[in-house]
Scaffold this active site. Structure first.
Site, PDB file in Angstrom:
ATOM      1  N   HIS A  20      -6.676  11.471 -54.702  1.00 34.74           N
ATOM      2  CA  HIS A  20      -6.951  11.250 -53.272  1.00 34.74           C
ATOM      3  C   HIS A  20      -6.227  12.273 -52.394  1.00 34.74           C
ATOM      4  CE1 HIS A  20      -3.437   8.211 -53.182  1.00 34.74           C
ATOM      5  NE2 HIS A  20      -3.127   9.064 -52.230  1.00 34.74           N
ATOM      6  N   ASN A  36      -4.849   9.638 -58.378  1.00 40.86           N
ATOM      7  CA  ASN A  36      -6.291   9.527 -58.645  1.00 40.86           C
ATOM      8  C   ASN A  36      -7.069  10.614 -57.893  1.00 40.86           C
ATOM      9  OD1 ASN A  36      -6.102   8.686 -56.029  1.00 40.86           O
ATOM     10  ND2 ASN A  36      -6.914   6.626 -56.349  1.00 40.86           N
ATOM     11  N   ASP A  74      -2.549  10.451 -41.936  1.00 40.92           N
ATOM     12  CA  ASP A  74      -2.897   9.044 -42.118  1.00 40.92           C
ATOM     13  C   ASP A  74      -1.763   8.106 -41.724  1.00 40.92           C
ATOM     14  OD1 ASP A  74      -1.244   9.783 -44.219  1.00 40.92           O
ATOM     15  OD2 ASP A  74      -2.751   9.555 -45.766  1.00 40.92           O
ATOM     16  N   GLU A  91      -9.817   7.795 -50.848  1.00 40.56           N
ATOM     17  CA  GLU A  91      -9.834   7.387 -52.253  1.00 40.56           C
ATOM     18  C   GLU A  91     -11.117   7.866 -52.937  1.00 40.56           C
ATOM     19  OE1 GLU A  91      -7.210   6.266 -53.506  1.00 40.56           O
ATOM     20  OE2 GLU A  91      -6.368   4.508 -52.499  1.00 40.56           O
TER      21      GLU A  91
HETATM   22  C1  GLP Z   1      -0.068   8.963 -50.253  1.00 44.01           C
HETATM   23  C2  GLP Z   1      -0.510   9.708 -48.976  1.00 44.01           C
HETATM   24  C3  GLP Z   1      -1.041  11.065 -49.304  1.00 44.01           C
HETATM   25  C4  GLP Z   1      -0.104  11.689 -50.326  1.00 44.01           C
HETATM   26  C5  GLP Z   1      -0.259  10.988 -51.639  1.00 44.01           C
HETATM   27  C6  GLP Z   1       0.736  11.419 -52.695  1.00 44.01           C
HETATM   28  O1  GLP Z   1      -0.714   7.789 -50.466  1.00 44.01           O
HETATM   29  N1  GLP Z   1      -1.463   9.016 -48.178  1.00 44.01           N
HETATM   30  O2  GLP Z   1      -1.156  11.842 -48.122  1.00 44.01           O
HETATM   31  O3  GLP Z   1      -0.432  13.037 -50.514  1.00 44.01           O
HETATM   32  O4  GLP Z   1      -0.277   9.592 -51.481  1.00 44.01           O
HETATM   33  O5  GLP Z   1       1.987  10.893 -52.443  1.00 44.01           O
HETATM   34  P1  GLP Z   1       3.305  11.367 -53.176  1.00 44.01           P
HETATM   35  O6  GLP Z   1       3.611  12.716 -52.652  1.00 44.01           O
HETATM   36  O7  GLP Z   1       4.323  10.342 -52.812  1.00 44.01           O
HETATM   37  O8  GLP Z   1       3.008  11.377 -54.630  1.00 44.01           O
END
Ligand code: GLP
Length: 261
Positions: free
Chosen positions: A143, A141, A72, A148
Site C-alpha cells: 500500500h 502489502n 493520510d 490498500e
Molecule cells: C502506514 C502509512 C503509510 C506508510 C506505511 C508503512 O500505514 N499510511 O504511509 O508508508 O504504512 O509504514 P512503516 O514505514 O511504518 O512500515
C-alpha cells in the site's frame, strides 16, 4: 499494460537504512534550498523517522516558505491523539523547524463530514499548484498512503477501509488496549501520481516482498505501489535488506538500479 512499456523507476540501494534515509533527507534539503516555497508531500510511519531527524538538524535549510501536504490520517482521531499522523508530524518535524503552521496540511480525520474534508483537501493541493515532490513509504502489502490493494489507480482523496494486516502493523503506535480506527482518510493513488516527482523509501526485510512486487511484478490493483509505473519520475531509495528480493542484475540491465556507497 505491461511494466516494460513504461519508464522504469530508478532504484538506489544503500547499505543501511540510515544511509538511505540520509540520502532522502539530502534530496529534500537540496530541493528546499533551490526552491524555498516548494510544495512537499510527506509520509508518516516508522520508515521516514530518520529522514525527519536528519532534516531538523540542518540549520542551513529554511522551511519558512515551504508548503506541506501529508498523505493520510486516521478517521476519528483528534490531531492531539498520540497515534494521529498530525501528532507524529508535529513531534518529529513541524515543532522543530521554522515552517509557517498555516502552510501545514494534514487530512482532517476528525471532520464531521469526511467526504467534504476529502474534497477540500484535493482543492487545497490544487490551489497550491500541486505537489512538487512526494515522499512515500510502502506497506507490507504494497500500500501507498493508505491505498490498500484493490484501490483504483485513478482514485482520489477519500475514506478507505484498512486491511487487518495494516491495522496490525500500526497497532504499535496506539496505547495498549486501544483499538486502532478501521478507516482512514488518504490521498488517492491518482492524487499521488499527480505529484511531479516521487521518492519511495523502503527499508528493512519486511518490505522486501512488497518492493519486489512493486518493481518487478505486473502493474496491478493487487499491488498499489505498482501504479508508480504510471509515473515518469519515481526514485526508489532502499537499504540492502529491503532490496533482498530484487533481481539486481535485471534491474541494472534495464538501467534502473545503482548501488550507493
Ligand atoms: C502506514 C502509512 C503509510 C506508510 C506505511 C508503512 O500505514 N499510511 O504511509 O508508508 O504504512 O509504514 P512503516 O514505514 O511504518 O512500515
Amino acid at each position: 499494460m505491461s511494466a516494460n512499456d513504461m519508464r522504469r523507476p530508478s532504484v538506489k540501494i544503500h547499505q543501511t537504512a540510515e544511509l538511505a534515509c540520509e540520502a532522502v533527507a539530502e534530496l529534500i534539503a537540496g530541493r528546499i534550498r533551490r526552491e524555498p516555497s516548494v510544495t512537499l508531500g510527506l509520509a508518516t510511519g516508522a520508515t521516514p523517522r530518520m529522514v525527519y531527524k536528519s532534516l531538523i538538524g540542518r540549520s542551513d535549510v529554511s522551511w519558512r516558505a515551504v508548503r506541506c501536504f501529508n498523505l493520510d490520517e486516521y478517521v476519528g482521531l483528534a490531531p492531539d491523539h498520540p497515534a494521529s499522523f498530525a501528532y507524529y508530524m508535529r513531534d518529529l518535524l513541524f515543532d522543530h523547524i521554522d515552517i509557517d503552521p498555516g502552510q501545514v496540511h494534514i487530512p482532517d480525520g476528525s471532520a464531521s463530514d469526511i467526504e467534504a474534508a476529502a474534497s477540500a483537501y484535493e482543492e487545497k493541493i490544487a490551489e497550491n499548484g500541486g505537489i512538487a515532490l512526494q515522499l512515500l513509504g510502502i506497506g507490507r502489502n504494497g500500500h501507498i498512503g493508505f491505498n490498500e490493494p484493490g484501490s483504483a489507480h485513478d482514485s482520489r482523496t477519500r475514506e478507505v477501509l484498512l486491511t487487518q494486516s495494516t491495522i496490525d502493523a500500526n497497532r504499535r503506535d496506539f496505547p495498549e488496549g486501544e483499538t486502532p480506527p478501521a478507516t482512514a482518510l488518504t490521498m488517492g493513488i491518482g492524487t499521488i501520481l499527480e505529484a511531479r516527482e516521487i521518492v519511495l523509501l523502503a527499508t528493512g526485510s519486511a518490505k522486501a516482498e512488497a518492493l519486489a512486487a512493486a518493481l518487478q511484478g505486473p502493474v496491478s490493483l493487487d499491488c498499489p505501489a505498482s501504479a508508480l509505473w504510471r509515473h515518469g519520475a519515481v526514485s526508489v531509495f532502499c537499504d540492502e535488506a529491503a532490496a533482498e528480493k530484487l533481481n539486481i542484475e535485471t534491474l541494472k540491465g534495464r538501467g534502473s538500479a545503482s548501488a550507493a556507497a
